[in-house]
Design an enzyme around this catalytic site. Structure first.
Site, PDB file in Angstrom:
ATOM      1  N   THR A   6     -19.218 -14.464 -13.502  1.00 17.15           N
ATOM      2  CA  THR A   6     -19.700 -15.542 -14.597  1.00 17.15           C
ATOM      3  C   THR A   6     -20.935 -15.234 -14.909  1.00 17.15           C
ATOM      4  O   THR A   6     -21.307 -15.444 -16.307  1.00 17.15           O
ATOM      5  CB  THR A   6     -19.529 -16.893 -13.918  1.00 17.15           C
ATOM      6  OG1 THR A   6     -20.053 -17.004 -12.644  1.00 17.15           O
ATOM      7  CG2 THR A   6     -18.205 -17.543 -13.723  1.00 17.15           C
ATOM      8  N   PHE A  49     -11.959 -19.118 -13.165  1.00 18.90           N
ATOM      9  CA  PHE A  49     -10.618 -19.709 -13.268  1.00 18.90           C
ATOM     10  C   PHE A  49     -10.365 -20.912 -12.683  1.00 18.90           C
ATOM     11  O   PHE A  49     -10.020 -22.136 -13.224  1.00 18.90           O
ATOM     12  CB  PHE A  49      -9.632 -19.032 -12.522  1.00 18.90           C
ATOM     13  CG  PHE A  49      -9.067 -17.493 -13.327  1.00 18.90           C
ATOM     14  CD1 PHE A  49      -8.395 -17.523 -14.341  1.00 18.90           C
ATOM     15  CD2 PHE A  49      -9.912 -16.221 -13.035  1.00 18.90           C
ATOM     16  CE1 PHE A  49      -8.000 -16.258 -14.979  1.00 18.90           C
ATOM     17  CE2 PHE A  49      -9.490 -15.105 -13.715  1.00 18.90           C
ATOM     18  CZ  PHE A  49      -8.844 -15.090 -14.739  1.00 18.90           C
ATOM     19  N   GLN A 101     -12.892 -10.481  -5.436  1.00 16.65           N
ATOM     20  CA  GLN A 101     -11.634 -11.184  -5.857  1.00 16.65           C
ATOM     21  C   GLN A 101     -11.620 -11.090  -7.614  1.00 16.65           C
ATOM     22  O   GLN A 101     -10.620 -11.557  -8.113  1.00 16.65           O
ATOM     23  CB  GLN A 101     -12.148 -12.386  -5.624  1.00 16.65           C
ATOM     24  CG  GLN A 101     -11.892 -12.705  -3.969  1.00 16.65           C
ATOM     25  CD  GLN A 101     -12.514 -14.182  -3.856  1.00 16.65           C
ATOM     26  OE1 GLN A 101     -13.547 -14.534  -3.505  1.00 16.65           O
ATOM     27  NE2 GLN A 101     -11.293 -15.094  -3.764  1.00 16.65           N
ATOM     28  N   HIS A 111      -7.668  -8.776  -5.628  1.00 15.73           N
ATOM     29  CA  HIS A 111      -6.627  -9.459  -6.571  1.00 15.73           C
ATOM     30  C   HIS A 111      -6.292  -8.606  -7.569  1.00 15.73           C
ATOM     31  O   HIS A 111      -5.830  -9.032  -8.668  1.00 15.73           O
ATOM     32  CB  HIS A 111      -7.520 -10.642  -7.212  1.00 15.73           C
ATOM     33  CG  HIS A 111      -7.727 -11.879  -6.250  1.00 15.73           C
ATOM     34  ND1 HIS A 111      -8.234 -13.153  -6.544  1.00 15.73           N
ATOM     35  CD2 HIS A 111      -7.170 -11.974  -4.878  1.00 15.73           C
ATOM     36  CE1 HIS A 111      -8.161 -14.019  -5.284  1.00 15.73           C
ATOM     37  NE2 HIS A 111      -7.582 -13.281  -4.252  1.00 15.73           N
ATOM     38  N   CYS A 116      11.722   3.981 -18.025  1.00  9.59           N
ATOM     39  CA  CYS A 116      12.702   3.350 -17.454  1.00  9.59           C
ATOM     40  C   CYS A 116      13.011   2.126 -18.290  1.00  9.59           C
ATOM     41  O   CYS A 116      13.916   1.072 -18.220  1.00  9.59           O
ATOM     42  CB  CYS A 116      12.892   2.790 -16.141  1.00  9.59           C
ATOM     43  SG  CYS A 116      11.754   1.533 -15.834  1.00  9.59           S
ATOM     44  N   SER A 152     -17.605 -19.783  -2.932  1.00 12.87           N
ATOM     45  CA  SER A 152     -17.495 -20.829  -2.007  1.00 12.87           C
ATOM     46  C   SER A 152     -16.840 -20.579  -0.758  1.00 12.87           C
ATOM     47  O   SER A 152     -16.559 -21.554  -0.041  1.00 12.87           O
ATOM     48  CB  SER A 152     -17.445 -22.289  -2.473  1.00 12.87           C
ATOM     49  OG  SER A 152     -18.538 -22.262  -3.892  1.00 12.87           O
ATOM     50  N   ASN A 160     -24.976 -17.768  -3.299  1.00 11.13           N
ATOM     51  CA  ASN A 160     -24.242 -18.399  -4.125  1.00 11.13           C
ATOM     52  C   ASN A 160     -25.096 -19.463  -4.915  1.00 11.13           C
ATOM     53  O   ASN A 160     -26.049 -20.085  -4.239  1.00 11.13           O
ATOM     54  CB  ASN A 160     -23.026 -19.022  -3.294  1.00 11.13           C
ATOM     55  CG  ASN A 160     -21.958 -19.468  -4.022  1.00 11.13           C
ATOM     56  OD1 ASN A 160     -21.377 -18.921  -5.270  1.00 11.13           O
ATOM     57  ND2 ASN A 160     -21.347 -20.416  -3.863  1.00 11.13           N
TER      58      ASN A 160
HETATM   59 ZN   LIG Z   1       9.290   1.875 -15.565  1.00  7.52          ZN
END
Ligand SMILES: [Zn+2]
Length: 246
Positions: free
Chosen positions: A37, A44, A110, A128, A157, A196, A217
């Site tokens: 941020t 989020f 994250q 993440h 594919c 946090s 933090n």
């Molecule tokens: Zn594929």
């Protein structure tokens, strides 16, 4: 119970943490949304964060990839544009510099924007995943950002493409998780920055270290007792203050 220090109010704490980093042989860093941020990336989960405006079930679940694919792509496009418009801040650069100097062993994050790597960090574990990489849902092969954003199918594919981010309802990538668990076990100092620690299972990681733990933090956490020192403030400013003491 650890000490809580507002930056400026406690230069002593900043000096103490700087000394811990200097003396440490295995410092591991864990970063959360607060780190991003400060680079202009909206988070989020906070009040007023992205999930207050957009329903994550429509854009960030495995089901959404099936049912709302154009909306998922559109949401990702906006997030990717935010990342490209913004830059790592001084805090990212300091962490990369500490790694270069042999002080930091690894960064677990994250965040999905890749700012640690842009700033020069080399050992980055993306818990993440990343919104800078894409792959085919069917065959798993990598794909290009433009292919995903243009809605093209997999070159190999014809399967549907997706970003390498962990969606709701998905497990964290096992190899990344295992690497971070090992890093935490080996760590003699853990710096938790910009989170946090509200989200399971990532909030379990710092306790794996037998070493010292420091939280940097904006706000205190209800897991305060976990930390030997808590420095309240912006990551960029607190890290700059520590760096000046090194
Ligand atoms: Zn594929």
């Amino acid at each position: 119970m650890g000490n809580t220090s507002a930056l400026g109010a406690n230069e002593e704490a900043v000096r103490r943490v700087a000394a811990w980093i200097r003396d440490s042989r295995q410092t591991v860093v864990l970063t959360g949304s607060g780190m991003s941020t400060e680079s202009g990336i909206p988070d989020f989960r906070s009040q007023g964060g992205l999930w207050a405006r957009v329903d994550p079930r429509r854009v960030a679940t495995v089901e959404a990839l099936e049912a709302n694919y154009p909306e998922v792509r559109d949401f990702c496009r906006k997030r990717i544009e935010e990342i490209k418009r913004n830059r790592p801040h001084r805090g990212h650069e300091i962490l990369a510099g500490w790694e270069h100097d042999g002080r930091v062993r690894a960064v677990a994050t994250q965040n999905i924007g890749g700012f640690h790597q842009i700033a020069g960090s080399r050992t980055v574990h993306e818990l993440h995943g990343s919104l800078r990489r894409f792959h085919c849902r069917e065959c798993g092969r990598p794909a290009a950002e433009e292919e995903f954003l243009d809605g093209r199918p997999c070159r190999h594919c014809r399967g549907r493409l997706r970003p390498d981010v962990v969606m709701f309802g998905e497990l964290l990538p096992v190899d990344v998780w295992d690497a971070v668990v090992a890093a935490m076990h080996a760590a003699d100092l853990v710096l938790v920055i910009g989170t946090s620690l509200e989200v399971y299972p990532v909030n379990q990681l710092p306790a794996l270290s037998q070493g010292r733990r420091v939280l940097i933090n904006l706000e205190p956490t209800d897991q305060q007792a976990l930390f030997d020192e808590v420095l309240l403030g912006k990551a960029g400013e607190v890290l700059s203050a520590i760096d000046r003491e090194m």
